[in-house]
Design a protein around this motif. Structure first.
Motif, mmCIF file in Angstrom:
data_model
loop_
_atom_site.group_PDB
_atom_site.id
_atom_site.type_symbol
_atom_site.label_atom_id
_atom_site.label_comp_id
_atom_site.label_asym_id
_atom_site.label_seq_id
_atom_site.Cartn_x
_atom_site.Cartn_y
_atom_site.Cartn_z
ATOM 1 N N PHE A 152 0.862 -1.188 0.000
ATOM 2 C CA PHE A 152 0.000 0.000 0.000
ATOM 3 C C PHE A 152 0.893 1.231 0.000
ATOM 4 C CE2 PHE A 152 -2.270 3.576 1.738
ATOM 5 C CZ PHE A 152 -3.495 3.510 1.096
ATOM 6 N N GLU A 204 7.540 -1.414 1.667
ATOM 7 C CA GLU A 204 7.353 -1.126 3.096
ATOM 8 C C GLU A 204 8.112 -2.216 3.866
ATOM 9 O OE1 GLU A 204 2.736 -0.764 3.612
ATOM 10 O OE2 GLU A 204 3.230 -1.563 1.649
ATOM 11 N N ASP A 237 9.226 2.767 1.992
ATOM 12 C CA ASP A 237 8.043 3.508 2.425
ATOM 13 C C ASP A 237 7.862 3.224 3.917
ATOM 14 O OD1 ASP A 237 5.498 4.314 3.159
ATOM 15 O OD2 ASP A 237 4.553 3.715 1.277
ATOM 16 N N ILE A 239 6.121 5.223 5.904
ATOM 17 C CA ILE A 239 5.047 6.136 6.299
ATOM 18 C C ILE A 239 4.287 5.591 7.511
ATOM 19 C CG2 ILE A 239 2.799 7.011 5.502
ATOM 20 C CD1 ILE A 239 4.250 7.294 2.689
ATOM 21 N N GLN A 240 4.096 4.275 7.561
ATOM 22 C CA GLN A 240 3.385 3.669 8.696
ATOM 23 C C GLN A 240 4.348 3.044 9.715
ATOM 24 O OE1 GLN A 240 -0.303 0.512 9.317
ATOM 25 N NE2 GLN A 240 -0.168 1.716 7.504
ATOM 26 N N LYS A 266 2.729 9.743 8.413
ATOM 27 C CA LYS A 266 1.722 9.621 9.472
ATOM 28 C C LYS A 266 2.036 10.335 10.801
ATOM 29 C CE LYS A 266 -1.114 6.066 7.560
ATOM 30 N NZ LYS A 266 -0.711 5.382 6.341
#
Ligand SMILES: *Cc1c(COP(=O)(O)O)cnc(C)c1O
Length: 408
Positions: A152, A204, A237, A239-240, A266
């Protein structure tokens, strides 16, 4: 960094007059299905709805609220940032908090520069452009961007093309060309990543929304070796999974692999919208003034708050506690799983966990919500648990008890 001297705002407990009518009919575009009773305030690791029902938070606003709600330090950073009068200046002018934030992130990482924007998808779109420009500097055909099964990366045209969710993509085709998804198997990497055509690979280190999978470090090492040899930009990635959630400041520190670029978002600015791209020297050098930009991205106000957030998240004692309490949390989830035939697997690290179950995640999420616990899904049959990084074992236990009960 001490936060004890900073203000905790006394959140008004009586001003929920707008709520009942707002719940009945909404003028909002229906992009989400939401419970009908609105949330009206938050404190610590709890949210409260208009009926004064409280919810223990295993969601953190989707990995955003690392310090929970109404955090004294974040509130203080916001109050201090307002004193300058600078909410926004545009990126035409230098401001001190933005310079300092970039310096902090660069000093903490492999990176030579940082670019700030407003969201995760925007960070990934930006890094795709930069990596593509570097690829094209080698040859006009070196433009492909490759992502992995279960990924994602966002919901804009290029990031949606890199997101492995046909149902998210189908209504909006055609997406950005030159972006495709491949299998995570180590044996496939050599054939799929072409030195002449592939500009960048994005992954990720822990997949979030696509199913909560900790990527095998051996696969990441292989990916690093191939991308280095074939001059393909390796993008993580985070981001999370970045910014403390794994128990390391950057998730890549847990993998033994150093990427060429990292995207963040985030939790970066304490709940204010902000994304970032960290770039190695080569990617930094390829971009010239005027080639990429943003009006709002990385303004002085959000950067001031982000500076407070990253300094706290980077503290070794904070990260150690996240590692230890996160490992304990994982053990408790495994205990729930081992006594329950309806749980098939538990995966995760730090404060980021997934649980595969035999019924639809949405029905467990609804039962948990009714019992006062907020949890997420990662696909149709996986629960996703992302507590605020300040959550104590005692508070976790409270949530675990509810979870065990609703899984019976
Ligand atoms: C949330 C997320 C994004 C997208 O971020 P937005 O701010 O929603 O655009 C991208 N990648 C990962 C791994 C995410 O978790």
């Amino acid at each position: 960094m001490t936060s004890s001297s900073l203000p905790v705002i006394d959140v008004d407990q009586t001003s929920s007059t707008t709520t009942a009518s707002a719940a009945e009919s909404s003028a909002l575009l229906g992009t989400y299905t939401r419970p009908s009773v609105p949330m009206v305030r938050g404190n610590g690791v709890r949210l409260y709805d208009a009926n004064e029902k409280s919810y223990l938070d295993f969601v953190s606003g989707i990995a955003v609220n690392a310090f929970g709600y109404n955090d004294a330090g974040v509130n203080g950073a916001i109050a201090d940032a307002l004193k300058t009068g600078l909410i926004h200046t545009s990126n035409l002018y230098k401001t001190l908090p933005v310079e300092e934030l970039a310096r902090f992130l660069v000093d903490k990482s492999f990176a030579a520069s940082a670019f700030f924007c407003n969201s995760g998808a925007e960070a990934n779109e930006g890094v795709f452009k930069i990596a593509r420009k570097l690829g094209r500097s080698v040859s006009a055909e070196k433009t492909d961007i490759v992502s992995f099964r279960g990924a994602f990366h966002g919901r804009l045209f290029a990031t949606l093309a890199a997101t492995d969710r046909p149902t998210y993509q189908a209504p909006f085709l055609p997406l950005t060309p030159g972006v495709r998804t491949i299998e995570r198997e180590v044996s496939d990497l050599g054939a799929e990543l072409n030195a002449d055509r592939t500009a960048a690979v994005i992954i990720e280190p822990i997949q979030g929304e696509g199913g909560l999978r900790v990527i095998d470090p051996v696969m990441l090492q292989e990916l690093r070796a191939i991308t280095a040899e074939r001059k393909i930009t390796l993008i993580f990635d985070e981001i999370q999974c970045g910014l403390g959630r794994t128990g390391a400041f950057f998730a890549y520190e847990k993998t033994g692999v150093v990427p060429d670029a990292v995207t963040l978002a985030k939790p970066l600015a304490g709940g204010l919208p902000m994304g970032a791209i960290l770039l190695n020297q080569q990617l930094t050098n390829i971009i010239k003034p005027g080639e990429h930009g943003t009006t709002f991205g990385g303004g002085p106000f959000v950067a001031s708050v982000a500076l407070h957030v990253v300094k706290r998240l980077a503290e070794p004692a904070f990260l150690n506690r996240v590692s230890q309490d996160g490992a304990w949390f994982g053990e408790q989830l495994n205990k729930i799983a081992s006594g329950n035939a309806r749980v098939r697997a538990v995966r995760g690290m730090g404060y980021m966990w997934g649980m595969d179950i035999v019924e639809r995640a949405s029905s467990v999420i609804e039962r948990a919500y009714n019992a006062g616990l907020l949890i997420l899904s990662a696909g149709d049959y996986t629960l996703r648990i992302l507590p605020p990084l300040v959550m104590t074992r005692e508070e976790m236990q409270e949530g675990l008890d509810i979870l065990a009960e609703v899984l019976q």
